[in-house]
Design a protein around this motif. Structure first.
Motif, short mmCIF file in Angstrom:
data_model
loop_
_atom_site.label_atom_id
_atom_site.label_comp_id
_atom_site.label_asym_id
_atom_site.label_seq_id
_atom_site.Cartn_x
_atom_site.Cartn_y
_atom_site.Cartn_z
N LYS A 36 0.83 -1.21 0.00
CA LYS A 36 0.00 0.00 0.00
C LYS A 36 0.86 1.26 0.00
CE LYS A 36 -3.92 -2.15 2.28
NZ LYS A 36 -4.71 -2.24 3.50
N LYS A 37 1.94 1.23 0.77
CA LYS A 37 2.84 2.39 0.82
C LYS A 37 3.59 2.55 -0.50
CE LYS A 37 3.25 2.48 5.79
NZ LYS A 37 4.10 2.54 6.95
N VAL A 38 3.96 1.44 -1.10
CA VAL A 38 4.61 1.49 -2.41
C VAL A 38 3.67 2.11 -3.43
CG1 VAL A 38 5.48 0.08 -4.33
CG2 VAL A 38 6.18 -0.44 -1.99
N PHE A 39 2.43 1.65 -3.42
CA PHE A 39 1.46 2.18 -4.39
C PHE A 39 1.19 3.67 -4.17
CE2 PHE A 39 -2.80 3.13 -6.00
CZ PHE A 39 -2.55 2.92 -7.35
N ILE A 40 1.10 4.09 -2.93
CA ILE A 40 0.88 5.53 -2.66
C ILE A 40 2.02 6.35 -3.27
CG2 ILE A 40 0.84 7.30 -0.85
CD1 ILE A 40 -0.68 5.21 0.89
N GLY A 41 3.26 5.93 -3.02
CA GLY A 41 4.40 6.65 -3.58
C GLY A 41 4.38 6.67 -5.09
N ILE A 42 4.09 5.52 -5.69
CA ILE A 42 4.04 5.41 -7.15
C ILE A 42 2.89 6.25 -7.71
CG2 ILE A 42 3.50 3.80 -9.03
CD1 ILE A 42 5.14 1.69 -7.50
N ALA A 43 1.73 6.16 -7.08
CA ALA A 43 0.55 6.88 -7.57
C ALA A 43 0.78 8.39 -7.55
CB ALA A 43 -0.67 6.52 -6.72
N VAL A 44 1.36 8.89 -6.48
CA VAL A 44 1.63 10.33 -6.39
C VAL A 44 2.68 10.73 -7.42
CG1 VAL A 44 2.52 12.17 -4.91
CG2 VAL A 44 0.93 10.49 -3.96
N ALA A 45 3.72 9.89 -7.60
CA ALA A 45 4.75 10.20 -8.59
C ALA A 45 4.14 10.30 -9.99
CB ALA A 45 5.86 9.15 -8.56
N PHE A 46 3.29 9.34 -10.35
CA PHE A 46 2.69 9.38 -11.68
C PHE A 46 1.73 10.55 -11.84
CE2 PHE A 46 3.76 4.77 -12.41
CZ PHE A 46 4.68 5.05 -13.41
N ALA A 47 0.99 10.89 -10.78
CA ALA A 47 0.10 12.05 -10.86
C ALA A 47 0.92 13.31 -11.10
CB ALA A 47 -0.73 12.17 -9.59
N VAL A 48 2.04 13.45 -10.39
CA VAL A 48 2.91 14.62 -10.57
C VAL A 48 3.51 14.63 -11.97
CG1 VAL A 48 5.10 15.66 -9.82
CG2 VAL A 48 3.43 14.91 -8.11
N LEU A 49 4.00 13.47 -12.41
CA LEU A 49 4.61 13.37 -13.74
C LEU A 49 3.61 13.70 -14.84
CD1 LEU A 49 6.73 10.16 -13.22
CD2 LEU A 49 7.63 12.41 -13.83
N ASN A 50 2.41 13.14 -14.73
CA ASN A 50 1.42 13.39 -15.78
C ASN A 50 0.90 14.81 -15.75
OD1 ASN A 50 1.67 10.87 -16.87
ND2 ASN A 50 0.01 9.99 -15.67
N LEU A 51 0.79 15.38 -14.57
CA LEU A 51 0.40 16.78 -14.48
C LEU A 51 1.45 17.65 -15.18
CD1 LEU A 51 -1.68 18.75 -13.33
CD2 LEU A 51 -0.29 18.88 -11.27
N GLY A 52 2.71 17.35 -14.90
CA GLY A 52 3.79 18.07 -15.58
C GLY A 52 3.76 17.85 -17.08
#
Length: 192
Positions: A36-52
């Motif tokens: 769950k913690k891995v997914f949270i980190g990955i999910a936030v990273a992808f949201a930031v990357l895609n927003l960028g």
């Protein structure tokens, strides 16, 4: 939101990332940290990357030279390769809690953020956002595809732990991280 753009973006990004280093990284991280913690980190990273990718697009690459992004990413993968291969210093106690506060969310976030910055899926997302007048659909389709690919990797990693001893998985994951680091650094050195 344009559903055709969302579905098109989802399909392209999902197929592009299936079996790619992101999915393998998610799998390896899930063998070392709580999923769950891995997914949270990955999910936030992808949201930031895609927003960028959809909002900043090509401007991002003018500000951050790809050489430095790849260099830091390669070194980070080498570091995690060595620490994971050695079995790391993070171990779960009997209650399944982490004995160390190193931060699986932060580790997952930065590994994905640096590994994917300037990657093909981010470039494709930027391109799709430039082609279609539906930024939200491109962002949503790309983000959902990357999250799903990561979840598949995480759960494959968790299932693998049931069959293969954890020490063997750590060694394989460490070698995988190390290999990615070498490949990324080779790309940095070999780039024209």
């Amino acid at each position: 939101m344009d559903s055709a753009v969302l579905v098109t973006t989802f399909g392209i990004i999902f197929l592009a990332e299936l079996g790619d280093k992101t999915q393998l990284t998610a799998m390896a991280l899930a063998t070392r940290y709580p999923w769950k913690k891995v997914f949270i980190g990955i999910a936030v990273a992808f949201a930031v990357l895609n927003l960028g990718a959809v909002l900043i697009g090509k401007l991002l690459f003018a500000i951050l030279p790809l050489f430095w992004i790849k260099l830091v990413s390669g070194v980070l993968f080498l570091f995690f390769g060595i620490t994971t291969f050695r079995g790391g210093e993070d171990h779960e106690d009997g209650d399944g809690k982490r004995a160390s506060a190193r931060g699986p969310v932060v580790t997952s976030f930065f590994m994905i953020l640096l590994a994917e910055l300037g990657d093909k899926t981010q470039l494709v997302t930027t391109s799709l956002a430039a082609q279609y007048d539906s930024t939200l659909a491109v962002f949503t389709g790309s983000t959902l595809a990357l999250w799903l690919v990561s979840l598949i990797g995480i759960f494959l990693g968790r299932q693998l732990m049931r069959v293969v001893p954890l020490a063997t998985i750590h060694k394989a994951a460490g070698l995988l991280f190390f290999l990615f680091g070498i490949i990324i650094l080779y790309q940095v050195v070999a780039a024209p």
